[in-house]
Design an enzyme around this catalytic site. Structure first.
Site, PDB file in Angstrom:
ATOM      1  CE  LYS A 203      -3.601   2.340   2.591  1.00 28.07           C
ATOM      2  NZ  LYS A 203      -4.391   2.228   3.553  1.00 28.07           N
ATOM      3  CE  LYS A 256      -5.865   1.997  -0.453  1.00 32.71           C
ATOM      4  NZ  LYS A 256      -6.172   1.963   0.493  1.00 32.71           N
TER       5      LYS A 256
END
Ligand code: PBG
Length: 332
Positions: A203, A256
């Protein structure tokens, strides 16, 4: 030259021959999208009859718990079988108490959704940033730094509490070190050995989360998240994060955001046999919506092309605010 394109008669190359009609394109298609791959994020808030549009994300809403049965019905009709829950608590404090309260907003939402449709996969996003008054993803030291290990304890409590409320999957998005292991142990100790963990493994500290922070009211009140989220230029580091989460028994790993990180999705795909999720984040959604509102892009074609690109890069499942629209288009 030996490549196929030179071995041609008249005007048609071999690839163009199989591209001429939709039926032929369907036969040679390498990547297919299906609504069953999509995960639809929901922002749940206290109150009754609340269906407030989120300004930064046209088409998305803050929903009260009583609205969720209708939502579950619509998703079922469209073939979307999974949701990701984010909560807006009634009150915030330094330790994010509502995140792990038995009657917290996410816990209520999980119960309502499972009542409405027991077959829906309810995924709980586990992170403290929506629930802390300082807006960071964990608790702070007196000096104002995110304190890793005490944060793990609270994240594990949130995981157990949401799973007890009915969440089928736990998705930690906080990026603390060791959280997958801490959550796995806590779930196992509470008898929830069968609840999988979908880890936000790679992330990045991304500007594309901007619209989400308005939607979830989770903007850090000071500083930023670069001390715990990943630095965008790094891909080998993403592979290390993924490897660490797998070692800690993640069941699904995630990259992400998606669009500026398609190479990371591909690299992770080539390194692991585990299911891989990609998060088509708020900024990626809002960019498309803004251009569509101005008449600059064809929404249906751009969204399906984008989601196909994410799947082609190697994602098995895609978390996307476009899920309902895309599912409708795929079925029409
Ligand atoms: C919470 C969290 C964020 C997103 C998902 N979980 C925000 C952040 O880390 O700042 C972003 C999702 C999106 O932009 O759509 N940590």
């Amino acid at each position: 030259m030996t490549i196929a394109s030179r071995v041609t008669t008249r005007d048609f190359t071999r690839t163009r021959r199989t591209r001429r009609t939709e039926a032929l394109r369907g036969l040679v298609r390498e990547t297919r999208l299906d609504p069953s791959q999509f995960i639809y994020p929901l922002f749940v808030t206290h109150g009754r009859d609340v269906r407030d549009p989120i300004g930064s994300m046209p088409g998305q809403y803050h929903l009260s718990v009583d609205q969720l049965a209708r939502e579950a019905g619509e998703l079922k009709a469209l073939g979307v079988r999974a949701v990701l829950l984010f909560g807006l608590p009634a009150a915030k404090d330094p330790v994010g108490s509502e995140a792990y309260a038995a009657d917290g907003i996410i816990q209520q939402a999980a119960r309502a959704l499972k009542d409405a449709d027991p077959d829906l996969a309810v995924i709980a996003d586990v992170c403290l940033c929506e629930y802390t008054d300082h807006g960071h993803c964990g608790v702070l030291t007196p000096a104002g730094e995110v304190d890793n290990d005490p944060s793990l304890e609270l994240l594990a409590r949130m995981a157990v509490s949401t799973a007890e409320a009915g969440a089928d999957v736990i998705a930690p998005s906080d990026m603390m070190d060791g959280r997958v292991a801490a959550i796995r142990t806590a779930l196992d100790d509470s008898g929830m050995v069968a609840t999988p963990i979908m880890a936000y493994s790679a992330k990045y500290a991304s500007a594309f989360y901007g619209p989400f922070r308005e939607a979830a009211d989770s903007t850090p009140q000071f500083g930023d998240r670069r001390g715990y989220q990943m630095d965008p230029p790094n891909v080998r580091e993403a592979l290390r994060e993924v490897a660490a989460d797998i070692e800690e028994h993640a069941d699904v790993v995630m990259v992400k955001p998606a669009l500026a990180y398609l190479d990371v999705i591909r690299a992770v795909r080539e390194r692991t046999e585990l299911p891989l999720a990609a998060y088509n984040v708020s900024g990626e959604y809002s960019m498309v919506k803004a251009a569509v509102e101005r008449g600059w892009l064809d929404e249906r074609r751009v969204v399906l092309e984008t989601l196909t690109g994410i799947a082609r890069a190697g994602a098995d499942m895609i978390i996307t605010y476009h899920a309902k629209d895309a599912a409708g288009w795929l079925r029409s």
